[in-house]
Design an enzyme around this catalytic site. Structure first.
Site, PDB file in Angstrom:
ATOM      1  NE  ARG A 104     -19.498  31.908  48.611  1.00  0.00           N
ATOM      2  CZ  ARG A 104     -20.104  32.515  49.625  1.00  0.00           C
ATOM      3  NH1 ARG A 104     -21.231  33.167  49.417  1.00  0.00           N
ATOM      4  NH2 ARG A 104     -19.629  32.465  50.834  1.00  0.00           N
ATOM      5  CB  THR A 108     -15.422  38.987  44.184  1.00  0.00           C
ATOM      6  OG1 THR A 108     -15.328  37.615  43.759  1.00  0.00           O
ATOM      7  CG2 THR A 108     -14.091  39.669  43.937  1.00  0.00           C
ATOM      8  CG  ASP A 200     -16.768  26.356  53.669  1.00  0.00           C
ATOM      9  OD1 ASP A 200     -17.006  25.274  53.071  1.00  0.00           O
ATOM     10  OD2 ASP A 200     -16.221  27.323  53.119  1.00  0.00           O
ATOM     11  CG  ASP A 203     -13.698  24.329  54.355  1.00  0.00           C
ATOM     12  OD1 ASP A 203     -13.203  23.772  53.358  1.00  0.00           O
ATOM     13  OD2 ASP A 203     -13.518  25.524  54.633  1.00  0.00           O
TER      14      ASP A 203
HETATM   15  C1  PRP Z   1     -20.449  26.967  48.585  1.00  0.00           C
HETATM   16  C2  PRP Z   1     -21.755  26.213  48.490  1.00  0.00           C
HETATM   17  C3  PRP Z   1     -22.376  26.780  47.242  1.00  0.00           C
HETATM   18  C4  PRP Z   1     -21.935  28.219  47.291  1.00  0.00           C
HETATM   19  C5  PRP Z   1     -23.076  29.065  47.796  1.00  0.00           C
HETATM   20  O1  PRP Z   1     -19.503  26.416  47.747  1.00  0.00           O
HETATM   21  O2  PRP Z   1     -21.600  24.827  48.463  1.00  0.00           O
HETATM   22  O3  PRP Z   1     -21.952  26.162  46.052  1.00  0.00           O
HETATM   23  O4  PRP Z   1     -20.826  28.292  48.198  1.00  0.00           O
HETATM   24  O5  PRP Z   1     -22.751  30.413  47.757  1.00  0.00           O
HETATM   25  P1  PRP Z   1     -23.442  31.445  46.771  1.00  0.00           P
HETATM   26  O6  PRP Z   1     -24.911  31.147  46.775  1.00  0.00           O
HETATM   27  O7  PRP Z   1     -23.115  32.766  47.382  1.00  0.00           O
HETATM   28  O8  PRP Z   1     -22.831  31.278  45.408  1.00  0.00           O
HETATM   29  P2  PRP Z   1     -17.978  26.921  47.728  1.00  0.00           P
HETATM   30  O9  PRP Z   1     -17.809  27.969  46.691  1.00  0.00           O
HETATM   31  O10 PRP Z   1     -17.556  27.270  49.122  1.00  0.00           O
HETATM   32  O11 PRP Z   1     -17.203  25.664  47.186  1.00  0.00           O
HETATM   33  P3  PRP Z   1     -17.013  24.203  47.823  1.00  0.00           P
HETATM   34  O12 PRP Z   1     -18.331  23.507  47.672  1.00  0.00           O
HETATM   35  O13 PRP Z   1     -15.943  23.622  46.960  1.00  0.00           O
HETATM   36  O14 PRP Z   1     -16.598  24.341  49.258  1.00  0.00           O
HETATM   37  N1  URA Z   2     -21.134  28.539  51.354  1.00  0.00           N
HETATM   38  C1  URA Z   2     -21.111  27.795  52.490  1.00  0.00           C
HETATM   39  O1  URA Z   2     -20.541  26.700  52.504  1.00  0.00           O
HETATM   40  N2  URA Z   2     -21.702  28.305  53.587  1.00  0.00           N
HETATM   41  C2  URA Z   2     -22.319  29.486  53.581  1.00  0.00           C
HETATM   42  O2  URA Z   2     -22.856  29.887  54.636  1.00  0.00           O
HETATM   43  C3  URA Z   2     -22.343  30.235  52.398  1.00  0.00           C
HETATM   44  C4  URA Z   2     -21.746  29.742  51.296  1.00  0.00           C
END
Ligand code: PRP
Ligand code: URA
Length: 209
Positions: A104, A108, A200, A203
């Site tokens: 994400r 944005t 997150d 993370d």
């Molecule tokens: C996080 C989470 C979802 C997404 C949710 O991933 O694991 O995939 O955000 O957000 P949304 O519903 O607004 O799209 P992230 O993009 O942080 O990637 P990561 O899993 O690599 O940390």
């Molecule tokens: N992705 C995450 O990891 N945490 C949130 O709260 C939203 C998106």
């Protein structure tokens, strides 16, 4: 309209509270995410169809039950979805695993796809798409689009924490995809994070940032 189900077994609620705690470290967080995924799949699979099968016990022949429906596949949305895969496989060790890479954009909040690798018989399988967080719903919708584009027809979305916006967005775009969550939280905050959420997920699972 697809079904949205909160799986609020007491063990799931208790474990979710543990990982919401900001003091919970990476190792414990990782273990508990898998435990919750395992419990959720246990609850979700109550409706799997069964058929009769003969089995020879040491005492003689008997007719018992075995799973009858489609074979399963687990599809983690990378990265954070990886944290749920082992928990699912503990219950369904024969499931295949497909991967969809999605991140994400921090400003944005729009998702970007960077990797897709799926079992070749994806159209024959029932898919459990796993990701700990359903926030705006952008990533889940893009992942479901990517799966449908490649022939997938039967899938459910399994998340730990959902925001109401994300649930509405996935239900609107994909009325055929049921959603299961361990909790439905209040809202998305001004930075795009679920409140109260757990921060997150990627993370916290991998010790980054
Ligand atoms: C996080 C989470 C979802 C997404 C949710 O991933 O694991 O995939 O955000 O957000 P949304 O519903 O607004 O799209 P992230 O993009 O942080 O990637 P990561 O899993 O690599 O940390
Ligand atoms: N992705 C995450 O990891 N945490 C949130 O709260 C939203 C998106």
């Amino acid at each position: 309209m697809s079904k949205f189900t909160v799986l609020n077994h007491p063990l799931i609620q208790h474990k979710l509270t543990l990982i919401r705690d900001k003091e919970t470290g990476t190792q414990e967080f990782r273990g508990i995410v898998n435990e919750i995924a395992e419990l959720m799949v246990y609850e979700m699979t109550r409706d799997l169809p069964l058929k009769d099968t003969k089995v020879q016990t040491p005492m003689g022949e008997t007719v018992q039950k075995e799973l009858a429906g489609k074979k399963l596949a687990v599809i983690p949305i990378l990265r954070a979805g990886l944290g749920m895969v082992d928990g699912v496989l503990r219950l369904i060790p024969a499931a295949k695993v497909g991967h969809i890479g999605m991140y994400r954009d921090e400003k944005t909040l729009k998702p970007h796809e960077y990797f897709v690798k799926l079992p070749s018989d994806i159209d024959q399988r029932e898919l459990f798409i796993v990701d700990p967080m359903l926030a705006t719903g952008g990533s889940a919708n893009m992942a479901i689009d990517a799966l449908k584009k490649r022939g997938a027809r039967h899938m459910r979305l399994v998340v730990l924490v959902a925001a109401p916006e994300g649930v509405r967005k996935v239900q609107a775009a994909h009325p055929d995809v049921d959603i299961y969550a361990a909790a439905l939280d209040e809202k998305i905050n001004e930075n795009g994070y679920i409140f109260p959420g757990l921060g997150d997920a990627g993370d916290r699972l991998f010790g980054t940032k």
